[in-house]
Scaffold this active site. Structure first.
Site, PDB file in Angstrom:
ATOM      1  N   LEU A  83       0.839  -1.192   0.000  1.00 14.50           N
ATOM      2  CA  LEU A  83       0.000   0.000   0.000  1.00 14.50           C
ATOM      3  C   LEU A  83       0.878   1.248   0.000  1.00 14.50           C
ATOM      4  O   LEU A  83       1.601   1.511   0.964  1.00 14.50           O
ATOM      5  CB  LEU A  83      -0.922  -0.008   1.221  1.00 14.50           C
ATOM      6  CG  LEU A  83      -1.745  -1.294   1.424  1.00 14.50           C
ATOM      7  CD1 LEU A  83      -2.701  -1.132   2.594  1.00 14.50           C
ATOM      8  CD2 LEU A  83      -2.495  -1.675   0.158  1.00 14.50           C
ATOM      9  N   ALA A  89      -0.405   4.456  -1.501  1.00 14.22           N
ATOM     10  CA  ALA A  89      -1.256   5.479  -2.118  1.00 14.22           C
ATOM     11  C   ALA A  89      -1.380   6.741  -1.279  1.00 14.22           C
ATOM     12  O   ALA A  89      -1.851   7.762  -1.767  1.00 14.22           O
ATOM     13  CB  ALA A  89      -2.661   4.901  -2.374  1.00 14.22           C
ATOM     14  N   GLY A  97      -9.529   4.119   3.084  1.00 12.27           N
ATOM     15  CA  GLY A  97      -9.191   3.063   4.015  1.00 12.27           C
ATOM     16  C   GLY A  97      -8.391   1.936   3.401  1.00 12.27           C
ATOM     17  O   GLY A  97      -8.278   1.808   2.175  1.00 12.27           O
ATOM     18  N   GLY A 111      -4.694  -1.348  16.973  1.00 12.23           N
ATOM     19  CA  GLY A 111      -5.518  -2.532  16.923  1.00 12.23           C
ATOM     20  C   GLY A 111      -4.833  -3.608  17.747  1.00 12.23           C
ATOM     21  O   GLY A 111      -3.625  -3.820  17.627  1.00 12.23           O
ATOM     22  N   HIS A 137      28.830  26.981   4.389  1.00 13.21           N
ATOM     23  CA  HIS A 137      29.902  26.956   5.377  1.00 13.21           C
ATOM     24  C   HIS A 137      29.486  27.559   6.722  1.00 13.21           C
ATOM     25  O   HIS A 137      28.622  28.418   6.812  1.00 13.21           O
ATOM     26  CB  HIS A 137      31.137  27.682   4.841  1.00 13.21           C
ATOM     27  CG  HIS A 137      30.877  29.037   4.267  1.00 13.21           C
ATOM     28  ND1 HIS A 137      30.340  29.246   3.022  1.00 13.21           N
ATOM     29  CD2 HIS A 137      31.077  30.275   4.797  1.00 13.21           C
ATOM     30  CE1 HIS A 137      30.231  30.540   2.802  1.00 13.21           C
ATOM     31  NE2 HIS A 137      30.666  31.179   3.856  1.00 13.21           N
TER      32      HIS A 137
END
Length: 393
Positions: free
Chosen positions: A6, A8, A83, A135, A308
């Site tokens: 995935l 995207a 999702g 989860g 620098h």
């Protein structure tokens, strides 16, 4: 086993670094973040890679092409960010057998991905201190029995790590209703697989979900820490390289430079003279680190110049940034408290005692600019010579 990766998402929490490229294509050591995931899938025995693309899809296509490490690469387009199940459903026409689903913005323990493929159906999990943020996976006698999203009272400390190996039947279960967040969740697909199959839990030794800028630093600390010393570029005899330092062919290290690994100097980069590079530091392709500059534990992206007498610590600089001479980044609070950073309009703790600035592409600072800890400079932002900047811009 086909591997669906995935890639995207834009990555709104990691802005401004994702303004012109998707989060999975941000640099982690010698390749984009997503390439580490794809490499883990290839090493685990995938026979095809399917990349789900959406935001700035062409960036992903240009890097991976139609073949990657001798494996065919296909693309599926997720037209709306609806999702993870929706993302996988975009690739359903490519599914004709067991399939793995991996997040392109996660880093996984490669050995666990190998086990994931072998023990299909399976899900990766990782032990965490605060499982209510994830989860949570429950197991009995070596089999997954349940998964619940962000429970107030977690039944275990095993967090879902977003890596799955599904049986072919799961292809028909990808169209799930929207959750309370308004998204179609891949965990709903996993729940159905758990109901009908014995699903193996694969515990990860190490895992990182790269969602916020300091986690990109952590990802580079991880992968740069796996480097083995290799000097292919043009390094002056008067430079000192210590530890696991990689200087790619086409890079130049001038006299008086000191580099303490792990560090990676990529093709076309120029370092020095008399510069000091230390910590887990990535100097990207065609970047320039000037005379008497110190870079510590930072990511300096393609085409960026640090002039620098400047100091950059614990920071990420986007592409084609130009830090004027004498620009100094502060990366430590006087009270030693965790440094805070703005994520989607809210100031949150980075959990890091040392953290500098995040500069989007094309940022320019005037000479002798001073930049405060936890500062965000959006794409194209500028500072005046001698200015002290202590507010995002």
């Amino acid at each position: 086993m086909k591997a669906i990766v995935l890639a995207a998402g834009e990555g709104t929490r990691i802005r401004p670094l994702s303004v012109a490229r998707p989060k999975p294509m941000l640099p982690v050591a010698d390749r984009p973040l997503a390439a580490h995931t794809v490499d883990a899938a290839v090493d685990a025995g995938a026979d095809e890679i399917v990349l789900v693309v959406g935001y700035e899809a062409e960036t992903v296509r240009e890097y991976f092409g139609d073949e990657y490490r001798d494996l065919p690469v296909s693309y599926a387009v997720q037209t709306e960010q609806a999702g993870t199940a929706d993302a996988v459903n975009a690739a359903r026409d490519h599914i004709d057998g067991p399939f793995a689903v991996l997040n392109g913005d996660n880093l996984y323990d490669p050995a666990a991905i190998d086990r994931l493929f072998t023990e299909c159906p399976a899900v990766c999990a990782v032990e965490v201190a605060e499982p209510s943020n994830y989860g949570v996976v429950s197991t009995t006698d070596g089999t997954v029995t349940d998964i619940v999203e962000k429970p107030a009272e977690p039944p275990t400390n095993l967090a879902n790590a977003g890596a799955y190996a599904f049986p072919e039947d799961a292809r028909e279960w990808l169209e799930v209703p929207a959750s309370e967040r308004g998204e179609h969740e891949i965990t709903d697909v996993l729940a159905r697989v758990i109901d009908q199959y014995a699903v193996s839990p694969i515990t990860l030794e190490r895992w990182l979900d790269v969602g916020r800028p300091w986690e990109l630093l952590e990802a580079n600390e991880w992968k740069l820490g796996e480097l083995e010393r290799r000097i292919d570029g043009d390094v002056s005899d008067a430079a000192h390289l210590e530890g696991d330092v990689v200087v790619e062919a086409g890079a130049t290290v001038e006299p008086g430079v000191v580099i303490e690994g792990p560090a990676l100097i990529r093709k076309g980069a120029e370092v020095g003279p008399n510069a000091y590079v230390r910590g887990a530091t990535l100097i990207g392709p065609d970047a320039e680190v000037g005379h008497a500059v110190e870079i510590k534990n930072s990511v300096i992206s393609r085409g960026t110049s640090v002039s620098h007498l400047s100091y950059v610590g614990d920071s990420v600089l986007g592409r084609n940034v130009n830090f004027g001479a004498g620009t100094n980044v502060a990366n430590l609070r006087h009270d030693d408290a965790d440094i805070r950073f703005t994520v989607k309009g809210e100031r949150v703790s980075t959990g890091r005692r040392k953290f500098g600035v995040i500069a989007g592409d094309e940022v320019k600072t005037g000479i002798n600019a001073s930049l405060s800890p936890g500062l965000k400079l959006t794409t194209g932002a500028t500072t005046a010579p001698g200015e002290t900047v202590d507010r995002d811009r």
